[in-house]
Design a protein around this motif. Structure first.
Motif, PDB file in Angstrom:
ATOM      1  N   ALA A 488       0.942  -0.932   0.011  1.00  0.00           N
ATOM      2  CA  ALA A 488      -0.174  -0.115   0.101  1.00  0.00           C
ATOM      3  C   ALA A 488       0.985   1.132   0.052  1.00  0.00           C
ATOM      4  O   ALA A 488       0.837   2.229  -0.150  1.00  0.00           O
ATOM      5  N   THR A 489       1.932   1.243   0.915  1.00  0.00           N
ATOM      6  CA  THR A 489       2.990   2.260   0.797  1.00  0.00           C
ATOM      7  C   THR A 489       3.768   2.074  -0.342  1.00  0.00           C
ATOM      8  O   THR A 489       4.613   1.376  -0.765  1.00  0.00           O
ATOM      9  N   MET A 490       4.135   3.300  -0.658  1.00  0.00           N
ATOM     10  CA  MET A 490       4.533   3.679  -2.643  1.00  0.00           C
ATOM     11  C   MET A 490       5.112   5.335  -2.496  1.00  0.00           C
ATOM     12  O   MET A 490       4.887   5.895  -1.626  1.00  0.00           O
ATOM     13  N   ALA A 491       5.958   4.777  -3.353  1.00  0.00           N
ATOM     14  CA  ALA A 491       7.482   5.788  -3.559  1.00  0.00           C
ATOM     15  C   ALA A 491       7.548   5.702  -5.296  1.00  0.00           C
ATOM     16  O   ALA A 491       7.416   5.154  -5.952  1.00  0.00           O
ATOM     17  N   PHE A 492       7.255   7.805  -5.702  1.00  0.00           N
ATOM     18  CA  PHE A 492       7.675   7.686  -7.258  1.00  0.00           C
ATOM     19  C   PHE A 492       7.925   9.405  -7.416  1.00  0.00           C
ATOM     20  O   PHE A 492       8.342   9.888  -6.622  1.00  0.00           O
ATOM     21  N   VAL A 493       8.312   9.313  -8.848  1.00  0.00           N
ATOM     22  CA  VAL A 493       8.661  10.879  -8.958  1.00  0.00           C
ATOM     23  C   VAL A 493       7.782  11.020  -9.493  1.00  0.00           C
ATOM     24  O   VAL A 493       7.093  10.575 -10.376  1.00  0.00           O
ATOM     25  N   ARG A 494       6.806  11.952  -9.323  1.00  0.00           N
ATOM     26  CA  ARG A 494       5.416  12.745  -9.272  1.00  0.00           C
ATOM     27  C   ARG A 494       5.914  14.150 -10.348  1.00  0.00           C
ATOM     28  O   ARG A 494       6.666  15.168 -10.403  1.00  0.00           O
ATOM     29  N   GLU A 495       5.096  14.223 -11.827  1.00  0.00           N
ATOM     30  CA  GLU A 495       5.595  15.441 -12.537  1.00  0.00           C
ATOM     31  C   GLU A 495       3.706  15.841 -13.487  1.00  0.00           C
ATOM     32  O   GLU A 495       3.023  15.012 -13.553  1.00  0.00           O
ATOM     33  N   SER A 496       4.355  16.821 -13.837  1.00  0.00           N
ATOM     34  CA  SER A 496       2.701  17.018 -15.018  1.00  0.00           C
ATOM     35  C   SER A 496       3.328  17.846 -15.872  1.00  0.00           C
ATOM     36  O   SER A 496       4.467  18.630 -15.292  1.00  0.00           O
ATOM     37  N   TYR A 497       2.546  18.835 -16.956  1.00  0.00           N
ATOM     38  CA  TYR A 497       2.764  19.962 -17.843  1.00  0.00           C
ATOM     39  C   TYR A 497       3.235  21.433 -16.509  1.00  0.00           C
ATOM     40  O   TYR A 497       3.432  22.067 -17.369  1.00  0.00           O
ATOM     41  N   SER A 498       2.291  21.444 -15.447  1.00  0.00           N
ATOM     42  CA  SER A 498       2.440  22.069 -14.615  1.00  0.00           C
ATOM     43  C   SER A 498       3.037  22.349 -13.229  1.00  0.00           C
ATOM     44  O   SER A 498       3.321  23.570 -12.473  1.00  0.00           O
ATOM     45  N   ALA A 499       3.719  21.016 -12.742  1.00  0.00           N
ATOM     46  CA  ALA A 499       4.997  20.871 -11.965  1.00  0.00           C
ATOM     47  C   ALA A 499       5.462  19.845 -12.356  1.00  0.00           C
ATOM     48  O   ALA A 499       5.943  19.294 -12.399  1.00  0.00           O
ATOM     49  N   PRO A 500       6.737  20.347 -11.658  1.00  0.00           N
ATOM     50  CA  PRO A 500       8.123  19.654 -12.400  1.00  0.00           C
ATOM     51  C   PRO A 500       8.534  18.717 -11.330  1.00  0.00           C
ATOM     52  O   PRO A 500       7.058  18.324 -10.013  1.00  0.00           O
ATOM     53  N   PRO A 501       8.930  17.548 -11.610  1.00  0.00           N
ATOM     54  CA  PRO A 501       9.915  16.341 -10.647  1.00  0.00           C
ATOM     55  C   PRO A 501      10.377  16.391  -9.603  1.00  0.00           C
ATOM     56  O   PRO A 501      10.828  17.380  -9.420  1.00  0.00           O
ATOM     57  N   GLU A 502       9.116  15.647  -8.881  1.00  0.00           N
ATOM     58  CA  GLU A 502       9.787  15.785  -7.353  1.00  0.00           C
ATOM     59  C   GLU A 502       9.019  14.539  -6.606  1.00  0.00           C
ATOM     60  O   GLU A 502       8.563  13.531  -7.646  1.00  0.00           O
ATOM     61  N   VAL A 503      10.685  13.938  -5.881  1.00  0.00           N
ATOM     62  CA  VAL A 503       9.662  12.706  -5.017  1.00  0.00           C
ATOM     63  C   VAL A 503       8.213  12.507  -4.068  1.00  0.00           C
ATOM     64  O   VAL A 503       8.942  13.963  -2.711  1.00  0.00           O
ATOM     65  N   TRP A 504       7.530  11.542  -3.771  1.00  0.00           N
ATOM     66  CA  TRP A 504       6.730  11.819  -3.194  1.00  0.00           C
ATOM     67  C   TRP A 504       6.645  10.437  -3.075  1.00  0.00           C
ATOM     68  O   TRP A 504       6.678   9.378  -3.380  1.00  0.00           O
ATOM     69  N   ALA A 505       5.352   9.533  -1.588  1.00  0.00           N
ATOM     70  CA  ALA A 505       5.284   8.887  -1.030  1.00  0.00           C
ATOM     71  C   ALA A 505       4.691   9.184  -0.246  1.00  0.00           C
ATOM     72  O   ALA A 505       4.075  10.065   0.638  1.00  0.00           O
ATOM     73  N   GLY A 506       3.995   7.698   0.420  1.00  0.00           N
ATOM     74  CA  GLY A 506       2.874   7.537   0.580  1.00  0.00           C
ATOM     75  C   GLY A 506       1.385   6.460   0.444  1.00  0.00           C
ATOM     76  O   GLY A 506       1.915   5.581  -0.382  1.00  0.00           O
ATOM     77  N   LYS A 507       0.483   6.468   1.157  1.00  0.00           N
ATOM     78  CA  LYS A 507      -0.573   5.487   0.583  1.00  0.00           C
ATOM     79  C   LYS A 507      -1.385   6.672  -0.617  1.00  0.00           C
ATOM     80  O   LYS A 507      -1.488   7.776  -0.064  1.00  0.00           O
ATOM     81  N   VAL A 508      -1.586   5.671  -0.759  1.00  0.00           N
ATOM     82  CA  VAL A 508      -3.077   6.464  -2.171  1.00  0.00           C
ATOM     83  C   VAL A 508      -3.861   7.576  -1.203  1.00  0.00           C
ATOM     84  O   VAL A 508      -4.241   6.901  -0.081  1.00  0.00           O
ATOM     85  N   GLY A 509      -3.596   8.641  -1.688  1.00  0.00           N
ATOM     86  CA  GLY A 509      -4.664   9.666  -1.040  1.00  0.00           C
ATOM     87  C   GLY A 509      -3.560  10.455  -0.056  1.00  0.00           C
ATOM     88  O   GLY A 509      -4.161  10.906   1.095  1.00  0.00           O
ATOM     89  N   GLU A 510      -2.835   9.764   0.751  1.00  0.00           N
ATOM     90  CA  GLU A 510      -1.646  10.441   1.989  1.00  0.00           C
ATOM     91  C   GLU A 510      -0.532  10.489   0.925  1.00  0.00           C
ATOM     92  O   GLU A 510       0.350  10.487   1.708  1.00  0.00           O
ATOM     93  N   TRP A 511      -0.188  10.871   0.039  1.00  0.00           N
ATOM     94  CA  TRP A 511       1.131  11.167  -0.542  1.00  0.00           C
ATOM     95  C   TRP A 511       1.966  12.559  -0.178  1.00  0.00           C
ATOM     96  O   TRP A 511       0.809  13.295   0.207  1.00  0.00           O
ATOM     97  N   LYS A 512       2.553  12.711  -0.073  1.00  0.00           N
ATOM     98  CA  LYS A 512       3.746  13.048   1.543  1.00  0.00           C
ATOM     99  C   LYS A 512       5.105  13.581  -0.193  1.00  0.00           C
ATOM    100  O   LYS A 512       5.408  12.876  -0.498  1.00  0.00           O
ATOM    101  N   GLN A 513       5.079  15.116  -0.772  1.00  0.00           N
ATOM    102  CA  GLN A 513       6.208  15.518  -0.761  1.00  0.00           C
ATOM    103  C   GLN A 513       7.537  15.685  -0.618  1.00  0.00           C
ATOM    104  O   GLN A 513       7.474  15.926   1.064  1.00  0.00           O
TER     105      GLN A 513
END
Length: 782
Positions: A488-513
């Motif tokens: 359930a707990t996960m980590a990944f690099v998160r990005e979009s057209y509007s937000a540059p890449p950063e590392v996030w972690a946590g459970k779905v709905g509880e992700w923290k940057q």
């Protein structure tokens, strides 16, 4: 006819071959090779006077379409560009190259800490080629610690992190011993706050300060990320470490090999490391990198990537897979005695498309094929109890561009079962949970999603979906996550057209940057909008990127950017330095990135819909997308451009022979003639699933999709770009198309980059592609 080969001394390795209407001439950004002037050439004094005439347009004696008219137009555009730092394209480049990229994000099995790998930025503001490992606690407020293999301040290539099953040790690869030669290391780490026995504090305030690009819900906030100002220092923030402590203390080197190591993974008992090893290799594996030039008698020579095991206590390495077999991916069995592997005999670059699923005995090296797929397979994953092996199978055009359905098969072999039949998405990465369900990432529409499937009931549950991109292994081209032991707990690099890449972690709905590396990076393009349209009985999606500083009262030019593959998808992610097309949105263009039939995101039937129909229905979908973009946005229908790389380069070449709707085009690493391409490329195995037969058995199906067979219809001015060491879409394809355009008197330019493969690696070449492409479109659409 004279060939003019031009080069510029401060643009290393760049060769430009330029023809317009069949006549050769020089452009402003490249110096002409020394040669004797012909009687027809202008005097040096006259040429210099004309060069100094800033912004001069073709005069009465320069007929439209002639060499003189085109040369004057290109020079006018060049001279009209502002030279200050505020020039839009320079601001876009600054953002693209200043953005900190992450190669990997890995959560510890206990879910308490995350290790990630960052690209390091050099003094020139571009990636230095070195990488660094950092560790931080998911809940800790302490700054991240840097993990290094050696002592001293010198940066190195360090990455490919793997946590031990007890979350107390980290294995990784580093070239600390010898530059360019990675070895396997293990370090003891301790403390739930992210501390490591050989890590040093990243104390620079710019890397640890709070970000304004996060909303109260924890999701990337497009507005605040867009309005961030000021760029973080490219070297200080990345390399800042505490002076206290011995960097490298506690790191143990396990190997001393010659060749390439990749993908280290711990055995379930934590006593052994497995690693992919290509002994004595002369280059990194894969068809995307620059190929080694071949001279003399050409033989079918290649290196095999084998699975090896390393005893953690002694460092002894033993290759266990057969010497004539290339292993692509693997997973440990729960008992630690064997592996599930995808592998193929012979040439690894070429035979990925015919790889099979095997089990491999760790002690004896005995391999047994348990499943021969109908299409391509990826991501083998052994079930927790050891009875099943799950994998992704589907029509895939490239290794690493994963999408298809999720299957499972008995570990002893047998018929595979499709667990996601008729799913309207393309699963791309999978992992088992303790509840014996399979969690997976997916391309869905133009979005990325997380979902799970129960192998017993085949019930799919959506966990999350968004117009963003998640990747734990950013070196690949498909969404992935890193999952802790709890499933359930996960980590990944998160990005979009509007937000540059950063590392996030946590459970779905509880992700923290966890990182703030790109706090000061500004967005230099407009807002993204997801478009949907219908064509030929299909629902089609694409992303429309608005120009920066958009003014609804104005009409803008549009450039269509067709993605590669074709089995892939355009998704909402922060553009990379290779993203030359997205950069156009920072210089006054709408950019449409369509996902026509053949793309991922709408299930296997949609992905297979362009089989034996390259340039047919898929290009019709693209044109329908242009109509939709014009309908919803203030786009000037008389100022349309077309571009793409790889398969997108083919679509560009083919497109300009099918319609004159586009007033300019740039074809990157394209394919002009599928018949000649079959014998030129180094990966012809990929073509059989898409064309049905080889070119020798069914030449007509290859001919009908070859742009060169329709070259007499082409009228669109086209810039052609390619690397001279491209093994996937070889340079002769670009030469052939350029030659065809030139023979028809069509305005064209060919630029060949020295020692570049399918994806350009040198920052100076990436910058030149961006600027050259913009200059070409500006010359014809503005």
């Amino acid at each position: 006819m004279r060939f003019v080969i031009a080069s510029k001394s401060n643009t290393a390795g760049l060769v430009a071959l330029l023809f317009i209407g069949g006549a050769a001439f020089e452009t402003g950004s490249f110096l002409r090779a020394q040669e004797q002037p012909s009687p027809q050439e202008k005097s040096p004094e006259k040429a210099k006077a004309e060069d100094n005439a800033k912004g001069k347009q073709p005069g009465p004696h320069a007929e439209e379409g002639t060499k003189q008219a085109v040369e004057a137009r290109l020079k006018a555009v060049e001279h009209a560009k502002p030279t200050g730092a505020a020039e839009p394209i320079h601001e876009v480049e600054k953002t693209l190259f200043a953005t900190r990229r992450f190669e990997q994000a890995v959560i510890s099995p206990d879910g308490k800490r995350v290790a990630w790998v960052e690209e390091l930025i050099g003094k020139d503001g571009a990636p230095s080629g070195n990488t660094a490992i950092y560790i931080a606690g998911v809940e800790a407020k302490a700054p991240p610690k840097r993990l290094k293999a050696g002592v001293g301040a010198r940066d190195r290539e360090e990455g490919s992190v793997a946590w031990s099953p007890d979350s107390k040790r980290v294995a990784f690869l580093s070239d600390a011993l010898k530059a360019g030669q990675r070895q396997l290391y293990v370090a003891n780490v301790s403390g739930g706050d992210g501390s490591a026995t050989n890590a040093t504090n990243a104390t620079n305030a710019k890397t640890t300060g709070a970000t304004s690009g996060t909303s109260a819900t924890g999701a990337p906030n497009a507005t605040t990320a867009t309005n961030a100002t000021g760029a973080t220092s490219p070297t200080k923030a990345m390399n800042a470490t505490s002076a206290a402590g011995a960097a490298g203390a506690g790191a143990k080197r396990l190997t001393n090999v010659k060749g390439f190591l990749a993908e280290p993974k711990w055995s379930p008992d934590g006593k052994t490391m497995a690693v992919l090893f290509t002994e004595n290799a002369t280059r990194a594996s894969g068809p995307l990198v620059a190929e080694t030039p071949q001279t003399g008698e050409i033989k079918d020579a290649f290196f095999e990537q084998r699975l090896a095991v390393v005893d953690v206590a002694s460092g002894k390495l033993r290759q266990i897979s057969p010497a004539d077999t290339y292993v692509y991916e693997y997973d440990w069995a729960p008992d630690g005695l064997k592996f599930a592997v995808t592998a193929a005999l012979g040439n690894g670059d070429n035979n990925w498309w015919v790889a099979e699923l095997y089990t491999l005995e760790g002690a004896t090296g005995l391999m047994k094929s348990i499943y021969k797929p109908h299409l391509q397979i990826a991501n083998p994953a052994w079930s927790p109890e050891g009875e099943k092996i799950a994998f992704v199978e589907g029509l895939m055009s490239d290794a690493g561009l994963t999408g298809g359905d999720i299957f499972s098969v008995d570990a002893g072999g047998g018929e595979a079962q499709d667990l996601t039949p008729e799913i309207k998405a393309s699963p791309s990465w999978i992992a088992w949970t303790p509840e014996k369900k399979i969690i997976f990432t997916e391309f869905v529409g133009g979005d990325v999603g997380l979902a799970s499937v129960d192998p017993q009931s085949k019930k799919v549950e959506t966990l999350w979906r968004g117009g963003e991109y998640l990747a734990a292994d950013a070196g690949g081209f498909s969404p992935t996550i890193s999952l802790a032991k709890d499933g359930a707990t996960m980590a990944f690099v998160r990005e979009s057209y509007s937000a540059p890449p950063e590392v996030w972690a946590g459970k779905v709905g509880e992700w923290k940057q966890l990182t703030r590396r790109n706090k000061g990076v500004t967005r230099e393009w407009g807002d993204p909008k997801s478009l949907e349209w219908k064509n030929g009985g299909y629902d089609v999606q694409g992303w429309l990127l608005y120009p920066k500083n958009f003014d609804a009262s104005k009409k803008y030019p549009l450039v269509v950017n067709v993605h590669g593959g074709p089995s892939w998808a355009s998704v909402a992610k922060w553009p990379s330095p290779h993203g030359y097309a997205s950069a156009l949105a920072g210089a006054g263009y709408f950019v449409l990135s369509p996902n026509p039939r053949g793309s991922y995101g709408q299930g296997e039937a949609f992905t297979r819909a362009n089989v034996r129909d390259f340039g047919g229905g898929d290009f019709a979908d693209v044109l329908a997308g242009v109509d939709e973009a014009i309908r919803v946005a203030p786009i000037d229908a008389n100022r349309l451009g077309l571009t793409g790389w790889s398969y997108g380069g083919f679509m560009t070449m083919f497109g300009v022979t099918q319609t004159n709707r586009f007033k300019a085009a740039m074809a990157g690493a394209g394919v002009a003639n599928w018949q000649s391409y079959y014998g030129e490329n180094l990966i012809d195995q990929w073509m059989i699933p898409f064309f049905g037969k080889s070119v020798y058995d069914d030449p007509e199906i290859y001919a009908k999709s070859s742009a060169i067979n329709f070259i007499k219809k082409a009228k669109t001015p086209t810039l052609v770009i390619v690397g001279d060491s491209d093994g996937e879409c070889p340079a002769p394809q670009s030469f052939e198309f350029w030659h065809g355009l030139k023979a028809q008197g069509v305005e064209t330019q060919l630029v060949v980059y020295e020692h570049e493969g399918h994806l350009f690696a040198k920052p100076q070449h990436q910058r030149d592609v961006i600027e050259r492409t913009l200059g070409w479109f500006d010359a014809h659409l503005k």
